[in-house]
Design a protein around this motif. Structure first.
Motif, PDB file in Angstrom:
ATOM      1  N   ILE A 132     -29.640  -9.256 -53.603  1.00  0.00           N
ATOM      2  CA  ILE A 132     -31.082  -9.690 -53.848  1.00  0.00           C
ATOM      3  C   ILE A 132     -31.491 -10.366 -54.987  1.00  0.00           C
ATOM      4  O   ILE A 132     -31.379  -9.833 -56.108  1.00  0.00           O
ATOM      5  CB  ILE A 132     -31.694  -8.210 -53.432  1.00  0.00           C
ATOM      6  CG1 ILE A 132     -31.131  -7.380 -52.200  1.00  0.00           C
ATOM      7  CG2 ILE A 132     -33.058  -8.462 -53.395  1.00  0.00           C
ATOM      8  CD1 ILE A 132     -31.572  -7.983 -50.890  1.00  0.00           C
ATOM      9  N   GLU A 181     -38.452 -11.924 -53.162  1.00  0.00           N
ATOM     10  CA  GLU A 181     -36.931 -11.241 -52.936  1.00  0.00           C
ATOM     11  C   GLU A 181     -36.599 -11.765 -51.696  1.00  0.00           C
ATOM     12  O   GLU A 181     -37.227 -11.789 -50.779  1.00  0.00           O
ATOM     13  CB  GLU A 181     -37.202  -9.554 -53.013  1.00  0.00           C
ATOM     14  CG  GLU A 181     -38.375  -8.980 -52.545  1.00  0.00           C
ATOM     15  CD  GLU A 181     -39.549  -8.709 -53.607  1.00  0.00           C
ATOM     16  OE1 GLU A 181     -39.322  -8.335 -54.555  1.00  0.00           O
ATOM     17  OE2 GLU A 181     -40.596  -8.405 -53.051  1.00  0.00           O
ATOM     18  N   LEU A 182     -35.243 -12.043 -51.839  1.00  0.00           N
ATOM     19  CA  LEU A 182     -34.499 -12.489 -50.785  1.00  0.00           C
ATOM     20  C   LEU A 182     -33.032 -12.361 -50.947  1.00  0.00           C
ATOM     21  O   LEU A 182     -32.699 -12.120 -52.018  1.00  0.00           O
ATOM     22  CB  LEU A 182     -34.851 -14.014 -50.590  1.00  0.00           C
ATOM     23  CG  LEU A 182     -34.447 -14.912 -51.646  1.00  0.00           C
ATOM     24  CD1 LEU A 182     -34.153 -16.340 -51.215  1.00  0.00           C
ATOM     25  CD2 LEU A 182     -35.942 -15.070 -52.620  1.00  0.00           C
ATOM     26  N   SER A 205     -36.812  -6.434 -49.000  1.00  0.00           N
ATOM     27  CA  SER A 205     -36.526  -7.804 -48.821  1.00  0.00           C
ATOM     28  C   SER A 205     -36.237  -8.193 -47.526  1.00  0.00           C
ATOM     29  O   SER A 205     -35.745  -7.269 -46.490  1.00  0.00           O
ATOM     30  CB  SER A 205     -35.151  -8.150 -49.688  1.00  0.00           C
ATOM     31  OG  SER A 205     -34.733  -9.566 -49.344  1.00  0.00           O
ATOM     32  N   PRO A 206     -36.418  -9.295 -46.837  1.00  0.00           N
ATOM     33  CA  PRO A 206     -36.855 -10.362 -47.532  1.00  0.00           C
ATOM     34  C   PRO A 206     -38.366 -10.579 -47.487  1.00  0.00           C
ATOM     35  O   PRO A 206     -39.157 -10.270 -46.648  1.00  0.00           O
ATOM     36  CB  PRO A 206     -36.211 -11.751 -46.586  1.00  0.00           C
ATOM     37  CG  PRO A 206     -36.384 -11.234 -45.156  1.00  0.00           C
ATOM     38  CD  PRO A 206     -35.971  -9.601 -45.333  1.00  0.00           C
ATOM     39  N   GLN A 258     -33.026  -1.198 -51.557  1.00  0.00           N
ATOM     40  CA  GLN A 258     -33.712  -1.478 -50.501  1.00  0.00           C
ATOM     41  C   GLN A 258     -34.566  -0.437 -49.624  1.00  0.00           C
ATOM     42  O   GLN A 258     -34.060   0.613 -49.385  1.00  0.00           O
ATOM     43  CB  GLN A 258     -32.724  -2.237 -49.267  1.00  0.00           C
ATOM     44  CG  GLN A 258     -32.595  -3.680 -49.607  1.00  0.00           C
ATOM     45  CD  GLN A 258     -33.673  -4.475 -49.008  1.00  0.00           C
ATOM     46  OE1 GLN A 258     -34.776  -4.237 -49.156  1.00  0.00           O
ATOM     47  NE2 GLN A 258     -33.456  -5.615 -48.547  1.00  0.00           N
TER      48      GLN A 258
END
Length: 253
Positions: free
Chosen positions: A57, A50-51, A44-45, A80
């Motif tokens: 997330i 996904e953000l 992400s992002p 991540q």
């Protein structure tokens, strides 16, 4: 996933101390039942897949991960990861996570490094214009200024057709150029363009084109039981309308 995603991943990597950052526990829809937590690698992002929102997330992919975890009766932990470790299969092979859900396009090269679920999204090419542009399809782009994000299939398609291409490193800059009449239209993946069209009454998706970009969940080679669980969830959410609802929620499609 387009090549530009690799550029984004490498840029993000400069802020990370290692290829993989720490895990963030996140409860799935089914809560933390008896099963061990499902660890999910993502990068992400990359909206709308996904953000980060309020320190968590979220996104289309993470909603699908929640469904998989719920069907297993487990919680979810998000890891991540640098995208290079995802598309190479390294994050899965080293046990950093159970599944990789990161808008990963299935390719023959990636199939050699990991196993994929059934596709959960067909990321077609799309044409985004202003509502008053007079552009109704790809056939109307001759002589038009066409914005594309560098390193994407949208750029490849526009270049191959000899259109007047303007390249953008950042997708937000591309959208801003369209909204301020810097370009007449933009060509890119429907996931990103659909989200923008849904958020702006002045923009519209004029056309889509199936270019075979299918996105799926990845697991380590040989993880047959886990792959069957993932596919069972994907089949359920197709049948019960959940997948359609999530597409509308996160992509405006």
């Amino acid at each position: 996933m387009p090549a530009a995603r690799r550029l984004t991943a490498l840029a993000l990597a400069t802020t990370a101390a290692a290829a993989l950052a720490g895990c963030t526990p996140t409860a799935g829809d089914g809560g933390g039942g008896g099963a061990q937590a499902l660890t999910v690698c993502t990068n992400s992002p990359y909206p709308p897949f996904e953000l980060e929102r309020d320190g968590e997330i979220v996104g289309f992919d993470m909603a699908i991960a929640d469904e998989i975890a719920a069907d297993r009766g487990s919680s979810k932990e998000v890891v991540q990861a640098n995208f290079e470790t995802l598309e190479s299969g390294a994050a899965l092979d080293t046990g950093q996570c159970d599944v990789a859900i990161a808008g990963i396009t299935v390719t023959d090269e990636r199939r050699a490094a990991m196993d994929f679920s059934e596709p959960y999204f067909n990321d077609e090419l799309a044409l985004l214009t202003t509502a008053d542009s007079g552009i109704d399809g790809f056939e109307d782009l001759a002589g038009a200024a066409v914005g594309v994000q560098q390193g994407t299939s949208g750029e490849d398609h526009a270049t191959e057709h000899g259109w007047d291409v303007q390249q953008f490193e950042d997708v937000e800059l591309m959208f801003q150029s369209l909204e301020t009449d810097g370009v007449d239209a933009v060509v890119g993946n429907v996931s990103a363009l659909g989200e923008r069209a849904g958020a702006s009454p002045d923009l519209e998706l004029a056309a889509t084109l199936d270019n075979g970009e299918q996105i799926a969940v990845a697991v380590a080679r040989g993880e047959t039981e886990l792959l069957e669980q993932v596919n069972a969830t994907l089949e359920r959410i197709r049948q019960d309308g959940t997948l359609e609802r999530l597409r509308a929620e996160w992509m405006g499609l």
